[in-house]
Design a protein around this motif. Structure first.
Motif, short mmCIF file in Angstrom:
data_model
loop_
_atom_site.label_atom_id
_atom_site.label_comp_id
_atom_site.label_asym_id
_atom_site.label_seq_id
_atom_site.Cartn_x
_atom_site.Cartn_y
_atom_site.Cartn_z
N UNK A 1 60.21 12.43 48.77
CA UNK A 1 61.63 12.25 48.62
C UNK A 1 62.26 13.64 48.47
N UNK A 2 63.24 13.93 49.28
CA UNK A 2 63.88 15.24 49.24
C UNK A 2 65.38 15.06 48.94
N UNK A 3 65.86 15.69 47.88
CA UNK A 3 67.26 15.59 47.47
C UNK A 3 67.92 16.96 47.57
N UNK A 4 69.19 16.97 47.89
CA UNK A 4 69.94 18.23 47.93
C UNK A 4 71.26 18.08 47.20
N UNK A 5 71.76 19.19 46.75
CA UNK A 5 73.08 19.23 46.09
C UNK A 5 73.76 20.52 46.54
N UNK A 6 74.89 20.38 47.20
CA UNK A 6 75.63 21.55 47.66
C UNK A 6 77.09 21.46 47.24
N UNK A 7 77.59 22.56 46.73
CA UNK A 7 79.00 22.72 46.43
C UNK A 7 79.37 24.14 46.87
N UNK A 8 79.77 24.30 48.13
CA UNK A 8 80.04 25.64 48.65
C UNK A 8 81.09 26.41 47.85
N UNK A 9 82.07 25.72 47.30
CA UNK A 9 83.11 26.43 46.54
C UNK A 9 82.54 27.07 45.28
N UNK A 10 81.43 26.52 44.76
CA UNK A 10 80.78 27.08 43.57
C UNK A 10 79.52 27.87 43.92
N UNK A 11 79.24 28.06 45.22
CA UNK A 11 78.04 28.74 45.71
C UNK A 11 76.79 28.06 45.15
N UNK A 12 76.80 26.72 45.15
CA UNK A 12 75.70 25.93 44.64
C UNK A 12 74.99 25.26 45.81
#
Length: 71
Positions: A1-12
């Motif tokens: 199982x592969x999970x991702x979390x991206x928030x470009x505005x926070x450089x996450x």
């Protein structure tokens, strides 16, 4: 199982993967790998007596990560 979390505005840009593996002595391991996307990240293995226990632990971690925004 592969999970991702991206928030470009926070450089996450993070990933979290979960895999169940069989041990040499009949036990079961839950291998967790996490870190910044593009890096090798960190690895941790938790060992369980049965496959059911490992699957339950994986489900609990998946739900905890989903609450934090991982998809």
């Amino acid at each position: 199982m592969h999970l991702t979390r991206t928030q470009p505005e926070d450089n996450l840009h993070r990933f979290y993967s979960l895999e169940i593996v069989r041990g040499l002595f009949g036990d079961w391991g839950l291998v967790r790998n996490w870190g910044r996307i593009g890096s090798s990240g960190q690895v941790r293995t938790d060992w369980f007596a049965t496959e059911t226990e490992a699957k339950d632990a994986r489900f609990e971690l998946h739900m905890a990560k989903a609450k934090r925004g991982y998809e």
